[in-house]
Design a protein around this motif. Structure first.
Motif, PDB file in Angstrom:
ATOM      1  N   ILE A  19      68.364   7.484  93.597  1.00  0.00           N
ATOM      2  CA  ILE A  19      69.590   8.231  93.303  1.00  0.00           C
ATOM      3  C   ILE A  19      70.706   7.275  92.900  1.00  0.00           C
ATOM      4  CG2 ILE A  19      71.405   9.661  94.325  1.00  0.00           C
ATOM      5  CD1 ILE A  19      69.170  10.941  96.042  1.00  0.00           C
ATOM      6  N   THR A 125      76.063  15.350  95.038  1.00  0.00           N
ATOM      7  CA  THR A 125      75.046  14.383  95.479  1.00  0.00           C
ATOM      8  C   THR A 125      75.709  13.176  96.115  1.00  0.00           C
ATOM      9  OG1 THR A 125      73.592  15.079  93.686  1.00  0.00           O
ATOM     10  CG2 THR A 125      73.115  12.952  94.705  1.00  0.00           C
ATOM     11  N   LEU A 154      65.485  15.844  94.366  1.00  0.00           N
ATOM     12  CA  LEU A 154      66.739  16.524  94.072  1.00  0.00           C
ATOM     13  C   LEU A 154      66.454  17.899  93.514  1.00  0.00           C
ATOM     14  CD1 LEU A 154      68.824  13.776  92.239  1.00  0.00           C
ATOM     15  CD2 LEU A 154      69.087  14.561  94.566  1.00  0.00           C
ATOM     16  N   SER A 159      71.458  19.538  92.507  1.00  0.00           N
ATOM     17  CA  SER A 159      71.298  18.132  92.885  1.00  0.00           C
ATOM     18  C   SER A 159      71.347  17.895  94.389  1.00  0.00           C
ATOM     19  CB  SER A 159      72.327  17.256  92.179  1.00  0.00           C
ATOM     20  OG  SER A 159      72.179  17.341  90.794  1.00  0.00           O
ATOM     21  N   ILE A 161      69.874  17.029  97.968  1.00  0.00           N
ATOM     22  CA  ILE A 161      68.780  16.160  98.385  1.00  0.00           C
ATOM     23  C   ILE A 161      67.874  16.955  99.310  1.00  0.00           C
ATOM     24  CG2 ILE A 161      68.179  14.024  99.568  1.00  0.00           C
ATOM     25  CD1 ILE A 161      71.000  13.012  98.811  1.00  0.00           C
TER      26      ILE A 161
END
Length: 184
Positions: A19, A125, A154, A159, A161
């Motif tokens: 990420i 995110t 994701l 997005s 987690i």
């Protein structure tokens, strides 16, 4: 710590590193695109293009700094990267609407608006508690660690987690945050 917990933390760390790599490259590329956009805007058509010019010129160095700090996992990296994503998103959306209404092409303006929305969608995110905890070097990651068969992924829509088991995913599985389909 047990071996499975350490393995889960390592797997989570690899996902978080992915990420960081993705978002830092995205911020850098968005700042390069913003530089190109600044030089291609039709300033003679409207005085309103001055606002995105000034905001773009301010946000480009902040974005490059944020990208570097995020990649190096420095303390202010999340904060500066979040600000740069927000500034770049606002710049692209403003430029897009100005081009749609006062500029030469509706299609190009629409693409700028979509680029701005894409920038703004990365902010959640960056502010995810698990990501912030991992970024700060904490061993506690805010959510339960992933098990042997789980991977960190994701949501393609918001997005978020998520820890998922790839072999059990079906086309009807939905994200718990946005209710979007996980398999596209």
């Amino acid at each position: 710590m047990s071996a499975s917990l350490l393995c889960g933390l390592k797997r989570m760390s690899r996902g978080m590193e992915s990420i960081v790599r993705h978002v830092s490259i995205l911020i850098f590329l968005l700042s390069l695109v913003q530089i190109l956009v600044i030089f291609s805007l039709p300033y003679e058509n409207s005085i309103f293009f001055i606002f995105p010019l000034v905001l773009g010129l301010v946000s480009v160095p902040i974005s490059i700094l944020g990208s570097v700090l995020l990649r190096l996992r420095k303390g202010a990296g999340i904060f500066i990267s979040t600000i740069s994503l927000g500034c770049l998103g606002i710049c692209f959306i403003t430029e897009g609407f100005l081009i749609i209404f006062a500029g030469p092409s509706v299609i190009i303006g629409g693409l700028y608006v979509l680029l701005g929305i894409t920038s703004l969608r990365r902010i959640p995110t960056m502010n995810n508690p698990s990501f912030i905890s991992w970024f700060g070097g904490s061993r506690e990651i805010g959510v339960s660690p992933v098990s042997e068969k789980e991977v960190v992924a994701l949501c393609p829509h918001c997005s978020s987690i998520l820890a998922v088991i790839p072999s059990l995913l079906t086309e009807t599985d939905r994200c718990p945050e946005c209710d979007g389909l996980l398999v596209v």
